[in-house]
Each structure stands twice: as C-alpha cells, then as structure tokens.
Design a protein around this motif. Sequence first.
Motif, PDB file in Angstrom:
ATOM      1  N   LYS A  10       9.590   4.557  22.095  1.00 23.09           N
ATOM      2  CA  LYS A  10       9.956   5.318  20.900  1.00 23.09           C
ATOM      3  C   LYS A  10       8.711   5.883  20.253  1.00 23.09           C
ATOM      4  O   LYS A  10       8.686   6.997  19.799  1.00 23.09           O
ATOM      5  CB  LYS A  10      10.658   4.407  19.895  1.00 23.09           C
ATOM      6  N   LEU A  26       8.941   9.873   3.500  1.00 26.45           N
ATOM      7  CA  LEU A  26      10.368   9.731   3.804  1.00 26.45           C
ATOM      8  C   LEU A  26      10.675   8.398   4.461  1.00 26.45           C
ATOM      9  O   LEU A  26      11.752   7.842   4.305  1.00 26.45           O
ATOM     10  CB  LEU A  26      10.817  10.858   4.745  1.00 26.45           C
ATOM     11  N   ALA A  32      10.255   1.887   9.815  1.00 27.22           N
ATOM     12  CA  ALA A  32      10.806   3.133  10.335  1.00 27.22           C
ATOM     13  C   ALA A  32      11.613   2.940  11.613  1.00 27.22           C
ATOM     14  O   ALA A  32      12.536   3.682  11.876  1.00 27.22           O
ATOM     15  CB  ALA A  32       9.679   4.131  10.570  1.00 27.22           C
ATOM     16  N   VAL A  35      15.894  -0.513  14.052  1.00 25.25           N
ATOM     17  CA  VAL A  35      17.210  -0.808  14.606  1.00 25.25           C
ATOM     18  C   VAL A  35      17.132  -2.010  15.554  1.00 25.25           C
ATOM     19  O   VAL A  35      16.199  -2.141  16.333  1.00 25.25           O
ATOM     20  CB  VAL A  35      17.816   0.417  15.323  1.00 25.25           C
ATOM     21  N   PHE A 107      22.865  -0.804  10.882  1.00 20.06           N
ATOM     22  CA  PHE A 107      22.424   0.524  10.476  1.00 20.06           C
ATOM     23  C   PHE A 107      21.163   0.449   9.641  1.00 20.06           C
ATOM     24  O   PHE A 107      21.054  -0.382   8.739  1.00 20.06           O
ATOM     25  CB  PHE A 107      23.520   1.213   9.640  1.00 20.06           C
ATOM     26  N   ASP A 108      20.229   1.340   9.927  1.00 19.73           N
ATOM     27  CA  ASP A 108      19.027   1.469   9.104  1.00 19.73           C
ATOM     28  C   ASP A 108      19.241   2.604   8.118  1.00 19.73           C
ATOM     29  O   ASP A 108      19.651   3.695   8.511  1.00 19.73           O
ATOM     30  CB  ASP A 108      17.822   1.820   9.978  1.00 19.73           C
ATOM     31  N   LEU A 110      17.643   5.309   5.962  1.00 17.26           N
ATOM     32  CA  LEU A 110      16.381   6.043   5.885  1.00 17.26           C
ATOM     33  C   LEU A 110      16.509   7.100   4.789  1.00 17.26           C
ATOM     34  O   LEU A 110      17.610   7.511   4.434  1.00 17.26           O
ATOM     35  CB  LEU A 110      16.083   6.722   7.225  1.00 17.26           C
ATOM     36  N   GLY A 111      15.374   7.575   4.301  1.00 14.53           N
ATOM     37  CA  GLY A 111      15.415   8.608   3.267  1.00 14.53           C
ATOM     38  C   GLY A 111      16.195   8.124   2.061  1.00 14.53           C
ATOM     39  O   GLY A 111      15.993   7.019   1.569  1.00 14.53           O
ATOM     40  N   GLY A 112      17.159   8.932   1.600  1.00  8.27           N
ATOM     41  CA  GLY A 112      17.890   8.598   0.379  1.00  8.27           C
ATOM     42  C   GLY A 112      19.207   7.873   0.631  1.00  8.27           C
ATOM     43  O   GLY A 112      20.052   7.791  -0.257  1.00  8.27           O
ATOM     44  N   THR A 113      19.391   7.342   1.851  1.00  8.89           N
ATOM     45  CA  THR A 113      20.663   6.689   2.167  1.00  8.89           C
ATOM     46  C   THR A 113      20.818   5.388   1.371  1.00  8.89           C
ATOM     47  O   THR A 113      19.909   4.579   1.308  1.00  8.89           O
ATOM     48  CB  THR A 113      20.765   6.426   3.677  1.00  8.89           C
TER      49      THR A 113
ATOM     50  N   VAL B  57      18.568  10.170   8.224  1.00  5.53           N
ATOM     51  CA  VAL B  57      19.045   9.382   7.088  1.00  5.53           C
ATOM     52  C   VAL B  57      19.703   8.072   7.518  1.00  5.53           C
ATOM     53  O   VAL B  57      19.806   7.140   6.725  1.00  5.53           O
ATOM     54  CB  VAL B  57      20.036  10.187   6.197  1.00  5.53           C
ATOM     55  N   ASN B  59      20.200   5.403  11.090  1.00  8.89           N
ATOM     56  CA  ASN B  59      19.877   5.095  12.470  1.00  8.89           C
ATOM     57  C   ASN B  59      20.644   3.815  12.773  1.00  8.89           C
ATOM     58  O   ASN B  59      20.360   2.775  12.194  1.00  8.89           O
ATOM     59  CB  ASN B  59      18.358   4.891  12.542  1.00  8.89           C
ATOM     60  N   GLY B  60      21.645   3.910  13.632  1.00 11.25           N
ATOM     61  CA  GLY B  60      22.517   2.756  13.812  1.00 11.25           C
ATOM     62  C   GLY B  60      22.704   2.350  15.246  1.00 11.25           C
ATOM     63  O   GLY B  60      22.544   3.147  16.161  1.00 11.25           O
ATOM     64  N   LYS B  75      26.479   6.911   2.421  1.00 13.31           N
ATOM     65  CA  LYS B  75      26.191   7.702   1.230  1.00 13.31           C
ATOM     66  C   LYS B  75      24.709   8.014   1.143  1.00 13.31           C
ATOM     67  O   LYS B  75      23.884   7.117   1.314  1.00 13.31           O
ATOM     68  CB  LYS B  75      26.632   6.942  -0.028  1.00 13.31           C
ATOM     69  N   VAL B  76      24.388   9.264   0.875  1.00 11.05           N
ATOM     70  CA  VAL B  76      22.984   9.671   0.822  1.00 11.05           C
ATOM     71  C   VAL B  76      22.669  10.278  -0.538  1.00 11.05           C
ATOM     72  O   VAL B  76      23.281  11.278  -0.940  1.00 11.05           O
ATOM     73  CB  VAL B  76      22.659  10.689   1.933  1.00 11.05           C
ATOM     74  N   LYS B  77      21.716   9.669  -1.205  1.00  6.69           N
ATOM     75  CA  LYS B  77      21.310  10.159  -2.508  1.00  6.69           C
ATOM     76  C   LYS B  77      20.313  11.294  -2.334  1.00  6.69           C
ATOM     77  O   LYS B  77      19.481  11.271  -1.440  1.00  6.69           O
ATOM     78  CB  LYS B  77      20.652   9.005  -3.290  1.00  6.69           C
TER      79      LYS B  77
END
Lengths: 155, 104
Positions: A10, A26, A32, A35, A107-108, A110-113, B57, B59-60, B75-77
């Motif tokens: 990766k 981000l 990062a 998973v 689930f990871d 990332l960002g604003g999730t 946003v 990664n699963g 949900k993404v802010k």
Amino acid sequence: MNALRRNVLKGAAGAGTVAVAVAAGLLKPNLAMAVAPRSAFEAKNVGDAMSAMGASSPADSKDITVKAPDIAENGAVVPVEVTSAIPGTTSIAIIAEKNVTPLVAQFDMLGGTEGYISTRIKMGSTALIRAVVMAGGKSYTAAKEVKVTIGGCGG
Amino acid sequence: MAEPMRIRATMSGDVADVKVLMNHPMETGQRKDAKTGQLVPAHYITTVTASINGAEVLNGGMSGGVSKNPYLGFKVKGAKAGDKVVVNWVDNTGDKNTAEATIG
C-alpha cells in the motif's frame, strides 16, 4: 498476505497521494492505513479478531451506541447502526460474537467522516453484537444482545 | 458481472448523509446448496472505499457476515451539496464495481 507486506504494498502504491493528504491535514499519519488485515476477518473467535486488528482489550464505553433489534426474526438480515460519540473516532468495527468468523465489517473514518456506520449483517444465532471503536490510538467497546429466531449463516 | 450499485447522498445541516446499496450475493463459503449438498463457494465483498471530490472519506473491510446486497450508511461532515461521492468495492474473486453520485 501478512500485515507488513500489505502495508508495504500500500505504501509503495499510495505514498504520493498519502503524503499530499497528510500535508493537507486530511489524514492522521499513523492512522491513515488502519483497515483491519484480512486475518482479522478470517479469525474464528472474538479474541483473535480483536488482537488481529490491534484492539485486544478494549475499554467499555457508554459513548458508543449499538442500535439493533432485540429480536431478529431473520438472522440473514439484521440491521445494525453504530454511533460513537468519542471524540476523534477513527474506526468502527462490527462483531457478531457467535458467528463462525465474528468480525463482520470494519470501517476507517477519514477526513470529515463522523463516528457513525449503518449496515445489515448476518447472524448465525442469538449473540452479542459488539462494536469496537478506535479513537486516539485507544480502543473502546459496547455490545447489544440480539435474539435470532432463524439463523442466517447455515443452509 | 457486477450489477449496478445505488448511492443516495443528501445534506442535513453541514453533514452529508450517504447511503449505498451494493448488489452482491455475499456468499460466506459455509452455506450448502440445498439440492447438491455441496458448499457454495465464498463470494463476498472484501473492501469498500468512498471518497468525496477525490478525497477518501471511508475505507472499509468486510467478511461474508455482511448481508446479501450490502447496505452501508455513513455521514461526512464538511461536505457540500454538489460534491461528488464515489464508492468502490472489490470482492474476494477480484471483481470490482464503482458508482458515483452528486450530493443533493
């Protein structure tokens, strides 16, 4: 594939984009690529699954909500919703404790999730549905029992 | 070949509510065919990724324990109406699918 090899591959393929994303703030560098390895999904018991994903002894937390039916008439489709109010939630895993391979999904964020995931899972029998949340490098957990009247994993 | 996947993304406040419905048999490899008594080979989605305007946003990873035709909500802010959501999956046979939608 072992975890190291996976990360190396990766890293080689994604180093450029990751560096940019890290620079832009981000992604948190150490989280990062978090998973869970495939070995966690293939683990046959909850303990092995949790240690494979680096959460061997999560702390119980009231800030995690596991929403699922009390009784599932059909174990093939059990709606599960996990909400984590823990600040800095980076990952949510869903475990059906009595399933042959207990780790169902991970689930990871990332960002604003946000610390929220909604999905539908299979359950072989009545069991606890456990959510494992990673936040700030620590692991937390909460669980809810779901009674299954018809299992969804066998034939 | 993979069937299409559906994505619905709507804004509620400053949070994008994304719902994805994937078409996949999600065979665990443990189920026996009722007629032949043979195990049905494992065939399930192993990874799902989502991005908004090109930035990842979600990664699963999944096992065969996710229900047939998987549903996924997240949900993404900080996303905005008009942003492009892209969802990809890959299964254990190497098959893959991708879909995109605009946040409405």
